[in-house]
Enzyme design. Structure first.
Site, PDB file in Angstrom:
ATOM      1  N   PRO B 106      70.371 -46.888-116.241  1.00  0.00           N
ATOM      2  CA  PRO B 106      69.558 -47.686-117.089  1.00  0.00           C
ATOM      3  C   PRO B 106      70.152 -47.548-118.671  1.00  0.00           C
ATOM      4  O   PRO B 106      70.284 -46.638-119.201  1.00  0.00           O
ATOM      5  CB  PRO B 106      68.130 -47.584-117.182  1.00  0.00           C
ATOM      6  N   GLY B 108      69.587 -47.152-122.477  1.00  0.00           N
ATOM      7  CA  GLY B 108      68.779 -46.128-123.206  1.00  0.00           C
ATOM      8  C   GLY B 108      68.268 -45.042-122.605  1.00  0.00           C
ATOM      9  O   GLY B 108      67.412 -44.436-123.010  1.00  0.00           O
ATOM     10  N   CYS B 109      68.852 -44.561-121.534  1.00  0.00           N
ATOM     11  CA  CYS B 109      68.789 -43.521-120.828  1.00  0.00           C
ATOM     12  C   CYS B 109      69.859 -42.348-120.965  1.00  0.00           C
ATOM     13  O   CYS B 109      70.999 -42.703-120.414  1.00  0.00           O
ATOM     14  CB  CYS B 109      68.583 -43.618-119.363  1.00  0.00           C
ATOM     15  N   VAL B 110      69.853 -41.486-122.097  1.00  0.00           N
ATOM     16  CA  VAL B 110      70.725 -40.501-122.385  1.00  0.00           C
ATOM     17  C   VAL B 110      70.925 -39.471-121.747  1.00  0.00           C
ATOM     18  O   VAL B 110      69.956 -39.140-120.961  1.00  0.00           O
ATOM     19  CB  VAL B 110      71.102 -40.513-123.938  1.00  0.00           C
TER      20      VAL B 110
END
Lengths: 132, 110, 100
Positions: B106, B108-110
């Site tokens: 996804p 924004g999922c770092v």
């Protein structure tokens, strides 16, 4: 990973006005896609976010993009996901649209069309402006 | 790095996300789920299929907050909750379910 | 001589420079963001229309489609080519000057 937990980005009630200003056409450079990704990521911070499209940036929202022939990802449908990310303030500069022979009907999302003067006022009210 | 399925090789990255979204099949989903320690039920499929529909429409995998909200809208408040989705996908609904659905990680999922 | 332009006419003055310096009668191909210059109804339309009388104007179809511009929206006098057509033009009219 942090966005798996709601509230991690809780800024303790401090909500700032963020505006992303998009000025580049979508595929010739990477700016438009990078800016869109930044908007999506920053949505997790739950700030008062708005996105403005001016100059060639209005082309990002043009309907009917089909990138199969250039082997790149068509990211125009992603602008329609912004609403689900609670990014609902989308502005397009009237002068930029008109110079390119476009109207609101040519765009993939509902936007508010503002004159340069109105947009200028709105920009001036922001706490943070990120331009790409 | 790759999954093997019926003699076919399907490449994935170091975290197990497949590299070519078009190579996804429901059989592959079963294999990825097994690697994740998940036994796919109808409820799991409901979320995985929802994610695939979401990706087809918007060309991104949603952040978990957005997923929860969208599921709530479609299937009601009982399923549209962090608790329900974490019970199905203990390592995170967006990440684990996206992997099974053959989507990228996804945004924004770092 | 053949000239290629790949920048939007609304962002850079590359097309203007090309039109000022390219010898009349030569071939000009618009690709990438320069294809916006080939769309009718913009502030660049008059420039391109006038220039199409003095040059052989082409625009790359896949770049038009990517940007949501249909072939019937292309300014009269500008011809749409695919990648094969691009190559043919280079073979026939080279050398190529790339205006970047």
């Amino acid at each position: 990973m942090e966005d798996e937990f709601e509230g991690t980005f809780d800024t303790e009630g401090v909500i700032k006005k963020f505006m992303f200003v998009n000025r580049k056409a979508p595929y010739g450079t990477i700016y438009a896609l990078e800016s869109l990704e930044t908007v999506l990521i920053s949505a997790a911070f739950e700030q008062d976010t708005s996105v403005a499209f001016v100059d060639d940036g209005v082309y990002q929202l043009k309907k009917g993009q089909d990138t199969t022939g250039i082997n790149m990802k068509n990211f125009s449908p992603t602008y329609r996901a912004l609403e689900g990310y609670d990014v609902e303030k989308l502005y397009v500069e009237k002068e930029s649209l008109e110079a390119r022979g476009l109207t609101e009907d040519d765009l993939v999302v509902d936007v508010e069309v503002l004159s340069a003067e109105e947009l200028s006022e709105l920009m001036d009210e922001q706490d943070v402006v990120l331009s790409a | 790095m790759a999954y093997q399925i019926e003699g076919k090789t399907i490449e994935h990255d170091e975290e197990g996300y497949i590299t070519n979204i078009n190579e996804w099949t429901s059989d592959l989903a079963g294999i990825i789920a097994k690697d994740e320690g998940i036994d796919m039920t109808d409820e799991h499929w409901e979320v995985v299929n929802f994610l695939r529909d979401y990706y087809n429409e918007y060309q991104i995998a949603p952040a978990v907050r957005v997923l929860v909200k969208a599921i709530k809208k479609k299937f009601g408040p009982e399923k549209g909750s962090n608790k329900y989705l974490y019970e199905l996908f203990p390592y995170g609904p967006a990440k684990q379910a996206c992997k099974i659905a053959g989507l990228p990680k996804p945004t924004g999922c770092v | 001589m053949m000239h290629t332009v790949n920048k939007s006419p609304f962002e850079r003055n590359v097309l203007d420079s090309c039109l000022r310096l390219a010898k009349k009668g030569s071939v000009i191909l618009l690709y990438e963001d320069a294809v916006y210059a080939a769309a009718a109804g913009t502030t660049a339309t008059d420039t391109v229309k006038a220039a199409s009388n003095e040059y052989s104007f082409y625009v790359l179809g896949p770049d038009l489609a990517a940007r949501g511009i249909t072939e019937d929206q292309v300014v009269d006098g500008v011809n749409v080519v695919d990648y094969g057509g691009f190559v043919d033009l280079v073979v026939e009219h080279g050398p190529v000057q790339s205006w970047l």
